[in-house]
Design a protein around this motif. Structure first.
Motif, PDB file in Angstrom:
ATOM      1  N   ASP A   1     -22.876  -8.435  13.656  1.00 41.41           N
ATOM      2  CA  ASP A   1     -21.530  -9.018  13.277  1.00 41.41           C
ATOM      3  C   ASP A   1     -20.877  -9.676  14.229  1.00 41.41           C
ATOM      4  O   ASP A   1     -19.660 -10.126  14.339  1.00 41.41           O
ATOM      5  N   TRP A   2     -21.785 -10.358  15.234  1.00 48.45           N
ATOM      6  CA  TRP A   2     -21.232 -11.455  16.069  1.00 48.45           C
ATOM      7  C   TRP A   2     -21.272 -12.895  15.143  1.00 48.45           C
ATOM      8  O   TRP A   2     -22.378 -13.251  14.672  1.00 48.45           O
ATOM      9  N   CYS A   3     -20.321 -13.638  15.185  1.00 46.49           N
ATOM     10  CA  CYS A   3     -20.172 -14.930  14.764  1.00 46.49           C
ATOM     11  C   CYS A   3     -21.157 -15.896  15.323  1.00 46.49           C
ATOM     12  O   CYS A   3     -21.663 -15.989  16.123  1.00 46.49           O
ATOM     13  N   CYS A   4     -21.927 -16.547  14.087  1.00 45.57           N
ATOM     14  CA  CYS A   4     -22.867 -17.522  14.283  1.00 45.57           C
ATOM     15  C   CYS A   4     -22.255 -18.781  14.688  1.00 45.57           C
ATOM     16  O   CYS A   4     -23.355 -19.597  15.101  1.00 45.57           O
ATOM     17  N   GLY A   5     -21.043 -18.890  14.440  1.00 48.05           N
ATOM     18  CA  GLY A   5     -20.468 -20.398  15.212  1.00 48.05           C
ATOM     19  C   GLY A   5     -20.305 -21.156  14.031  1.00 48.05           C
ATOM     20  O   GLY A   5     -19.729 -22.263  14.134  1.00 48.05           O
ATOM     21  N   SER A   6     -20.497 -20.652  12.830  1.00 44.62           N
ATOM     22  CA  SER A   6     -20.377 -21.644  11.695  1.00 44.62           C
ATOM     23  C   SER A   6     -18.806 -21.803  11.305  1.00 44.62           C
ATOM     24  O   SER A   6     -18.146 -22.737  11.303  1.00 44.62           O
ATOM     25  N   ALA A   7     -18.272 -20.402  11.029  1.00 45.88           N
ATOM     26  CA  ALA A   7     -16.947 -20.183  10.798  1.00 45.88           C
ATOM     27  C   ALA A   7     -16.258 -21.254  10.093  1.00 45.88           C
ATOM     28  O   ALA A   7     -15.281 -22.054  10.576  1.00 45.88           O
ATOM     29  N   GLY A   8     -16.494 -21.521   8.776  1.00 45.63           N
ATOM     30  CA  GLY A   8     -16.170 -22.413   7.919  1.00 45.63           C
ATOM     31  C   GLY A   8     -16.739 -23.895   8.545  1.00 45.63           C
ATOM     32  O   GLY A   8     -17.841 -24.237   8.402  1.00 45.63           O
ATOM     33  N   THR A   9     -15.692 -24.567   8.960  1.00 44.92           N
ATOM     34  CA  THR A   9     -16.079 -26.050   9.397  1.00 44.92           C
ATOM     35  C   THR A   9     -16.072 -26.090  10.923  1.00 44.92           C
ATOM     36  O   THR A   9     -15.967 -26.981  11.393  1.00 44.92           O
ATOM     37  N   TYR A  10     -16.134 -24.710  11.372  1.00 45.32           N
ATOM     38  CA  TYR A  10     -15.846 -24.913  12.998  1.00 45.32           C
ATOM     39  C   TYR A  10     -17.041 -25.714  13.846  1.00 45.32           C
ATOM     40  O   TYR A  10     -16.672 -26.330  14.877  1.00 45.32           O
ATOM     41  N   ASN A  11     -18.054 -25.258  13.020  1.00 50.65           N
ATOM     42  CA  ASN A  11     -19.504 -26.008  13.750  1.00 50.65           C
ATOM     43  C   ASN A  11     -19.076 -27.588  13.879  1.00 50.65           C
ATOM     44  O   ASN A  11     -19.769 -28.238  14.510  1.00 50.65           O
ATOM     45  N   LEU A  12     -18.283 -28.128  12.887  1.00 49.06           N
ATOM     46  CA  LEU A  12     -17.858 -29.451  13.178  1.00 49.06           C
ATOM     47  C   LEU A  12     -16.910 -29.947  13.965  1.00 49.06           C
ATOM     48  O   LEU A  12     -16.762 -30.892  14.737  1.00 49.06           O
ATOM     49  N   THR A  13     -15.810 -29.067  13.993  1.00 57.27           N
ATOM     50  CA  THR A  13     -14.649 -29.526  14.727  1.00 57.27           C
ATOM     51  C   THR A  13     -15.130 -28.897  16.342  1.00 57.27           C
ATOM     52  O   THR A  13     -14.195 -29.407  17.021  1.00 57.27           O
ATOM     53  N   GLU A  14     -15.684 -27.803  16.595  1.00 58.35           N
ATOM     54  CA  GLU A  14     -15.920 -27.231  17.833  1.00 58.35           C
ATOM     55  C   GLU A  14     -17.353 -27.219  18.249  1.00 58.35           C
ATOM     56  O   GLU A  14     -17.842 -25.972  18.310  1.00 58.35           O
ATOM     57  N   PRO A  15     -18.072 -28.181  18.126  1.00 57.11           N
ATOM     58  CA  PRO A  15     -19.335 -28.179  18.151  1.00 57.11           C
ATOM     59  C   PRO A  15     -20.217 -27.426  19.421  1.00 57.11           C
ATOM     60  O   PRO A  15     -21.144 -26.546  19.295  1.00 57.11           O
ATOM     61  N   ALA A  16     -19.408 -27.710  20.573  1.00 54.80           N
ATOM     62  CA  ALA A  16     -19.803 -27.189  21.759  1.00 54.80           C
ATOM     63  C   ALA A  16     -19.932 -25.618  21.664  1.00 54.80           C
ATOM     64  O   ALA A  16     -20.931 -24.875  21.930  1.00 54.80           O
ATOM     65  N   MET A  17     -18.753 -25.024  21.360  1.00 55.92           N
ATOM     66  CA  MET A  17     -18.963 -23.687  21.186  1.00 55.92           C
ATOM     67  C   MET A  17     -19.568 -23.014  20.251  1.00 55.92           C
ATOM     68  O   MET A  17     -20.542 -21.830  20.296  1.00 55.92           O
ATOM     69  N   ALA A  18     -19.516 -23.792  19.147  1.00 54.34           N
ATOM     70  CA  ALA A  18     -20.403 -23.247  17.859  1.00 54.34           C
ATOM     71  C   ALA A  18     -21.942 -23.277  18.407  1.00 54.34           C
ATOM     72  O   ALA A  18     -22.576 -22.282  17.978  1.00 54.34           O
ATOM     73  N   ARG A  19     -22.389 -24.119  19.212  1.00 52.79           N
ATOM     74  CA  ARG A  19     -23.710 -24.380  19.663  1.00 52.79           C
ATOM     75  C   ARG A  19     -24.002 -22.821  20.609  1.00 52.79           C
ATOM     76  O   ARG A  19     -24.931 -22.478  20.282  1.00 52.79           O
ATOM     77  N   ARG A  20     -23.151 -22.782  21.563  1.00 58.21           N
ATOM     78  CA  ARG A  20     -23.388 -21.414  21.992  1.00 58.21           C
ATOM     79  C   ARG A  20     -23.399 -20.157  21.422  1.00 58.21           C
ATOM     80  O   ARG A  20     -24.341 -19.388  21.851  1.00 58.21           O
ATOM     81  N   LEU A  21     -22.768 -19.929  20.490  1.00 57.98           N
ATOM     82  CA  LEU A  21     -22.756 -18.949  19.834  1.00 57.98           C
ATOM     83  C   LEU A  21     -24.109 -18.760  18.758  1.00 57.98           C
ATOM     84  O   LEU A  21     -24.583 -17.812  18.557  1.00 57.98           O
ATOM     85  N   LEU A  22     -24.342 -19.849  18.274  1.00 58.17           N
ATOM     86  CA  LEU A  22     -25.775 -20.202  17.707  1.00 58.17           C
ATOM     87  C   LEU A  22     -26.652 -19.499  18.574  1.00 58.17           C
ATOM     88  O   LEU A  22     -27.743 -19.244  17.883  1.00 58.17           O
ATOM     89  N   ASP A  23     -26.877 -20.110  19.614  1.00 58.94           N
ATOM     90  CA  ASP A  23     -27.877 -20.055  20.694  1.00 58.94           C
ATOM     91  C   ASP A  23     -28.188 -18.521  20.590  1.00 58.94           C
ATOM     92  O   ASP A  23     -29.324 -17.996  20.612  1.00 58.94           O
ATOM     93  N   LYS A  24     -26.917 -17.749  20.717  1.00 62.34           N
ATOM     94  CA  LYS A  24     -27.057 -16.275  21.015  1.00 62.34           C
ATOM     95  C   LYS A  24     -27.565 -15.471  19.713  1.00 62.34           C
ATOM     96  O   LYS A  24     -28.393 -14.610  19.723  1.00 62.34           O
ATOM     97  N   LYS A  25     -27.219 -16.103  18.507  1.00 57.38           N
ATOM     98  CA  LYS A  25     -27.642 -15.537  17.387  1.00 57.38           C
ATOM     99  C   LYS A  25     -29.014 -15.763  17.061  1.00 57.38           C
ATOM    100  O   LYS A  25     -29.662 -14.855  16.517  1.00 57.38           O
TER     101      LYS A  25
END
Lengths: 419, 414, 474
Positions: free
Chosen positions: A346-370
């Motif tokens: 249940d850890w966020c994958c970084g998508s978070a709606g359009t977050y991966n577009l507005t905050e790509p760096a953090m989204a990337r880190r979370l995606l890596d973890k996922k």
């Protein structure tokens, strides 16, 4: 002194500053900064509300970085309505704060494209074209800046996009037990048409007569998450009007983000004399498709699916709607399926709606973890209940060249029903 | 209250104190320390005097301050499971009082009749039960100490959970009487187990025995003790070939013990011999017997087998007989070269060097607990302390600025 | 703070490891104890022992005082910056460095969350026993500083009983290893004195933790009583029967209501008190003990004894218990928790005293606490915007602690003295006691530049008037 009251002030006092939310917050765990924790953001929002400090780039930065995953609400013993606080703050920011030009452009695009079926269709066509041209490779290119790569990363691999428009009415298969309405959504028909069809199929196999009102569009969730309150509310009103008149047992949602928002329609319109009651009525009917199926005597699927799968909890299902056990139970009902446990599911994958577009760096880190966690399960499929997560996780799998496929829970279920 | 006639009882490494004093209260003891400090006299706090051979050579030894007359139980609350005592009470005496309420202080060091509570704390003594129960620091909840200048201070209290102020009590556990004189102590205590048993197995090697030890520790079983002894222990009465006897203790209800015996049989794969209790020969091994050399080795449990093997092989080469008993689950091991073999001094010293190198290689350390006092200035009985030694030295200088408490007897010559 | 100095720090920890923006810093103005607030001038977030050393050496050179901070979940203001301009946070030092299950220990950086330790070894059947109620967020470094407890300390002991070694960076930047992985280490037990020193000796950068086997089986009971005295008598009777449960927790009516509103686990909201009793150990031994417990509950007129039927029910029960204090946030805008301890048989007396104090000061006070240890947690409810009420809360809190001391107890069982209870230290310690303690502090922290103005009252009375930087939010 500008007006800074953007939310019911008493709501801040729900937070007792205990800090139990910290380790549940993906951005805090990644960054270790209190400003990027739920407790810190609440303190920041409260100071903002009290007019203690100005709405400047620093404040906006930390509030922007919030995923809105609401994992903190799961952790909170004190019942803080964090989602409501952050969304109010975001609309306050959008009203009062002038972002740098590029930022504005990006947000404008998101606001215009996604909630609009036509926009999404155009966007989807572009994606499909891109997919056909093999542009997804660009997301892996080191030569492009991160910002651009995140956009290209959404370009799906060939063949993974489907669009389909649902009919307005489907009879139940077998004895009719329920009548349900389905939100076909804005992104879903263009990019996940097959999932919409699967949703209908599974419902029909469970004795549901399904209605899909034609006039429907975006539920407003994407806009509201981004702080675009005026447009978001307009979309929400439209959705309420579409579904309010229907005499159905449930309003079925297959996108977790939409479901979470629509369950809050009542709260959203509590001060609107015209929409208050309608909103409550509609909200009370809203059920995630897995929540609905998990709550009725299931007609179990009969076809064997010999695959190993793991389940990812979409934030807006697990934290937003507390739907965790039902999708897992549905998977267990599929014959032949082998289910592996996903760490930090249940850890966020970084998508978070359009977050991966507005905050790509953090989204990337979370995606890596996922991705690392998914890979560790050695499953063939990763299953989830939200289109945003699907796009994000598919992009991640693609970029890593993994053979694991990401599918919606109902996609897999539909496969297990004959016909 | 005073007396010089007892000097012989409190000889340390051949040195007699100039004077022995027997305070009967904290106030008296504080007064004696105050006076001693005024006259710059070196003071060694003592109890019954049975363990005085442990430690470095005293640099000075003017006054033995014997606490054995301070032996009262001050406050015993069985329902709170706490007890406060004066430090001079022998451990066995305290246990007797507690036993009336079916309780105990779960520490089982060697010679409980011959060690006072103060000595137990100051030397951080422990026994086989430390595997399941821990050591004295885990039970000491309050302490009253007389500082070198006669000031009386306390820390902790009578409650089982307490974080008010610094946990000074910990400093005095194992401080060897060098930071102050322990005058009173309060412990949390425990109910006595309903029943206890000890079983033993014989293994041809330490490796096989330790495989069972580590195996048991990896299961749900809750052994109270895991003692390992080589065949030389007990005078080599057992078979002449090298072998290891492993003692495993269990406690609790009859059902719990029965269950554990059954599981143990499965794990060990061989049948066990039953004993009513652990023999005193094993319990008292760390202090008993005439030893030319006795050392305490601290290791990780996983290193014990390798250590035993290497020591036995080396002893054979050097023509020494070596007795070993280990708290196998804790990684603590006692090695003894019996006096009867009368090994020459140089041979002893060279063996000490060798064993220290071995322990270091395995990540452990060696304390020489018994050796001819004449050799003590040629071996550092405590061994090298490491990066924290400067702090220890500063601590000593802070709490005993004149260096009058047990000078020379602790690590690094403290 | 001048920019050159900030640049020097940034060179050590990276630019994103220094927080210097004023609005950003404001979120560091307090921990879980919110009655007093003070904002640091700078927050530094190192990732390794090496970075901590470099930062501390720089501060030492510049003679700048600092305060260490973990997750900021403390309840006594232990990491409130008081005349300490720089805060060093361990939130990025959150890696588990080494796990050795054969020898049953783990080495973890100071910022590792308590619960992560147990989670990392859970599947292999091990656990880290100390389980403070904030374990989902609090860090190992903070646990070491406060010598944290938790519900299961009744049987298993507190942090000091489970930490084998600590790595400490002294206020001059020297690194020392205290204790170690082997059971008995040479010399003084400096690890023992450092645990519970509330961060006044230096910064703990990593700790070696003892891992223990998970119990084979549990029996977890929720016992419902009409009255508080029935519940407290049951606690005394259980202990007197020679049973040491793994945990023995109590909640009174007010807290039952809060918890039920928060977690819906089915607590009876009309009950006077509930006990959570947990037995653990070998399956073979649990039923006889259960029988004894049942008989004791019955004798004390328990209305109902519910046994958790599976792991999910047990987890739900503990989740609600551990987050109970936070749930008090549903009863009032603010609360203040006390942490006094009394001998376990005096629990009925202290609860009676709290009831009197509640009456006297016209305050709502809930109780949720570690009954088996005699460690109370009265929760005083208030609204910080009502200054007169807040004043009453402070007075009532002090009176409760006085009552604990009068019953032979102590000021704090697990939360620490911090800034909160400095003024009460003289209730249990003489000037000589405190002198010895501050002398020991000086061994580690001679210039008192690491976490100054904590634990010990300054000679001229209450610190309130003496420290200009501290702004209580009253």
């Amino acid at each position: 002194m500008p007006q800074t009251n953007f939310v019911d002030y008493e709501k801040f006092f729900d937070c007792v500053h205990c800090g139990l939310c910290l380790s549940f917050c993906p951005t805090y765990v990644e960054l270790g900064t209190e400003m990027d924790s739920p407790r810190g953001r609440i303190a920041t929002m409260r100071s903002l509300h009290e007019g203690k400090f100005p709405l400047d780039a620093e404040v906006v930065r930390h509030l922007d970085l919030c995923l809105g995953c609401r994992a903190c609400e799961t952790a909170c013993p004190s019942g803080v309505h964090y989602g409501e606080l952050i969304e109010s703050a975001r609309s306050f920011i959008e009203e009062q704060y002038r972002r740098p030009l590029l930022d504005r452009l990006k947000r404008w695009t998101i606001d215009k494209v996604f909630p609009n079926p036509l926009g999404v269709r155009v966007f989807a066509s572009m994606l499909k074209l891109g997919s056909a041209l093999g542009l997804s490779r660009l997301a892996r290119s080191d030569k492009l800046p991160q910002q651009l790569r995140s956009w290209f990363s959404m370009v799906p691999e060939r063949g993974s996009v489907s669009s389909a428009t649902l009919l307005e009415h489907y009879p139940a298969i077998g004895e009719k037990r329920y009548t349900v309405a389905v939100l076909s959504g804005c992104v879903m028909p263009a990019l996940f048409g097959a999932t919409n069809e699967a949703t209908v199929k599974v419902l029909r196999h469970n004795g549901c007569e399904v209605v899909v009102p034609k006039a429907q569009g975006c539920c407003g969730a994407l806009l509201l998450h981004n702080g675009n309150k005026p447009d978001g509310l307009a979309r929400a009103r439209q959705t309420i009007d579409v579904f309010n008149g229907l005499n159905v047992d449930a309003l079925i949602i297959n996108a977790a983000g939409c479901g979470a928002m629509m369950k809050e329609y009542g709260e959203l319109f509590k001060d609107d004399p015209v929409y208050r009651e309608k909103a409550q009525r509609v909200a009370a009917k809203v059920k995630d498709v897995t929540e609905f199926l998990g709550g009725i005597p299931l007609i179990p699927p009969s076809r064997e699916v010999k695959k190993s799968v793991t389940y990812h909890d979409a934030c807006h299902l697990a934290h937003g709607q507390n739907v965790r056990s039902q999708p897992r139970a549905l998977l267990r009902a599929i014959p032949g399926l082998q289910i592996m446990e996903l760490q930090e599911s249940d850890w966020c994958c970084g998508s978070a709606g359009t977050y991966n577009l507005t905050e790509p760096a953090m989204a990337r880190r979370l995606l890596d973890k996922k991705m690392a966690n998914i890979e560790a399960t050695e499953a063939e499929l990763v299953v989830m209940g939200n289109p945003g997560c699907l796009m994000q996780i598919r992009a991640g799998l693609q970029q890593r060249g993994l053979s694991i496929k990401a599918v919606h829970t109902v996609d897999l279920l539909a496969e297990a029903y004959e016909g | 209250m005073s007396g010089g006639e007892n000097g012989a009882r409190f000889v340390i490494d051949g040195r007699e104190p100039k004077e022995v004093m027997f305070p009967e209260s904290v106030e008296q003891a504080a007064g004696m320390l105050y006076t001693a400090a005024e006259h710059q006299r070196a003071v060694s706090p003592v109890g019954i005097g049975a363990f005085l051979h442990i430690g470095g050579l005293p640099r000075r030894y003017d006054l033995a301050l014997c606490l054995q007359r301070m032996n009262r139980v001050l406050d015993y609350q069985p329902t709170d499971m706490t007890v406060s005592v004066e430090a001079g009470i022998p451990l066995a005496g305290l246990q007797q009082v507690l036993e009336e309420q079916n309780q105990w202080l779960p520490i089982d060091p060697p010679w409980p009749e011959r060690v006072t509570v103060g000595g137990l704390i100051a030397m951080n003594l422990s026994g086989p039960s430390r595997l399941s129960q821990g050591t004295i620091r885990d039970f000491l909840i309050g302490i009253k100490v007389i500082r070198a200048d006669g000031t009386v201070i306390k820390s902790g209290g009578r409650v089982v959970k307490n974080v008010a102020g610094y946990d000074l009590a910990k400093l005095y556990c194992g401080s060897f009487g060098t930071l102050g004189v322990i005058a009173e102590a309060t412990f949390k205590i425990r109910p006595r187990p309903e029943a206890q048993t000890v079983v033993s197995f014989l293994f041809p090697s330490a490796e096989q025995a330790m495989a069972v030890v580590l195996g048991v520790l990896g299961t749900e079983l809750q052994p109270t003790l895991l003692e390992l002894a080589n065949s030389a222990v007990g005078g080599g009465q057992r078979s002449d070939r090298s072998s290891y006897q492993l003692f495993i203790g269990f406690s609790g209800s009859a059902e719990e013990i029965t269950y554990q015996h059954g599981r143990l049989q499965e794990i060990a794969g061989t049948s066990a011999e039953k004993h009513p209790t652990l023999s005193e020969a094993i319990r008292d091994f760390p202090v008993s017997g005439e030893a030319a050399l006795r050392c305490k080795v601290n290791l990780l449990p996983s290193q014990i087998a390798a250590f035993c093997k290497a020591v036995e092989e080396e002893a054979l080469v050097r023509d020494l007989s070596v007795e070993i008993v280990a708290h196998a689950g804790n990684g603590i091991l006692y090695c003894r070269l019996p006096q009867r073999d009368n090994p020459p001094q140089e041979k002893l010293l060279s063996f000490v060097d060798w064993i220290r190198i071995l322990a270091k290689k395995l990540g452990g350390s060696v304390v020489i607990e018994a050796i001819d006092p004449a050799l003590k200035d040629r071996v550092d009985v405590w061994g090298h302390v490491g990066s924290s030694f400067p702090l220890m030295k500063r601590l000593k200088e802070t709490l005993d600025p004149q260096g009058m408490l047990n000078p020379g007897r602790f690590v690094g010559g403290i | 703070m001048d920019t050159a100095f900030i640049a020097q720090l940034a060179a050590i920890v990276g630019p994103d490891g220094v927080v210097s923006n004023k609005t950003a810093l404001s979120v560091y103005d307090c921990d879980g104890y919110t009655l007093e607030k003070s904002t640091p001038d700078l927050v530094v977030l190192p990732r390794s022992t090496g970075e901590v050393v470099a930062v501390v050496k720089l501060l030492h050179k510049e003679k700048i005082a600092f305060v260490p901070r973990g997750a900021g979940t403390g309840l006594s203001g232990g990491c409130l910056p008081v005349e300490a301009p720089v805060m060093i946070g361990t939130s990025r030092m959150n890696k588990i460095l080494h796990i050795d299950l054969v020898n049953r220990y783990m080495v973890a950086q100071a910022g590792v969350v308590n619960l992560w330790v147990s989670n990392a070894v859970k599947s292999q059947g091990f656990q880290y026993a100390p389980d403070p109620s904030s374990q989902q967020a609090c860090t190992i470094g903070g646990n070491v500083a406060e010598n944290s407890g938790g519900p299961h300390t009744l049987k298993y002991g507190v942090t000091t009983n489970h930490v084998l070694g600590v790595e400490l960076v002294l206020p001059d930047g020297e690194v020392v290893q205290l204790g170690g992985v082997v059971d008995d280490v040479l010399g003084y037990d400096l690890r023992g004195i450092t645990i519970g020193a509330e961060g006044t000796f230096g910064i703990v950068t990593q700790a070696t933790l003892r891992l223990t086997r998970q119990p084979q089986a549990y029996r977890t009971f929720l016992v419902v009583f009409e009255t508080v005295p029935q519940a407290t008598q049951t606690v005394s009777d259980v202990i007197a029967a020679g049973i040491i449960p793994a945990a023995l927790e109590m909640m009174d009516n007010l807290m039952i209501q809060a918890v039920e509103a928060a977690f819906h686990v089915g607590f009876p909201t009309d009950a006077g008190a509930v006990l959570i009793i947990e037995l653990d150990g070998l399956e073979a031994g649990l039923d006889p003990q259960t029988k004894k417990i049942m008989a004791i509950c019955e004798r004390n007129a328990a209305r109902e004894v519910r046994l958790a039927q599976d792991e999910a029910e047990r987890t739900a029960l503990w989740k609600s218990r551990k987050r109970a204090i936070g749930a008090a946030g549903r009863l009032a805008p603010n609360y203040c928790t006390q942490d006094g301890v009394v001998p376990r048989t005096k629990v009925p007396d202290i609860l009676a005293a709290i009831a009197r104090i509640s009456e006297k000061y016209q305050l709502r006070i809930g109780n949720v606490f570690h009954a088996g240890d005699g460690n109370i947690h009265p929760i005083l409810l208030f609204d910080e915007r009502n200054t007169e009420e807040t004043e009453r809360v402070l007075k009532a809190g002090r009176e409760i602690l006085q009552a604990c001391v009068d019953l032979g107890g102590s000021l704090t069982g697990e939360h620490g003295i911090g800034v909160e209870k400095m003024g009460q230290m003289s209730l249990i310690f003489t000037p000589e006691d405190m002198l010895a303690m501050t002398q020991v502090r000086a061994v580690f922290n001679p210039e008192n530049r690491c976490n100054p103005h904590k634990i010990f009252p300054t000679p001229h009375g209450c610190i309130d008037t003496r420290v200009p930087r501290r702004q209580a939010s009253l």
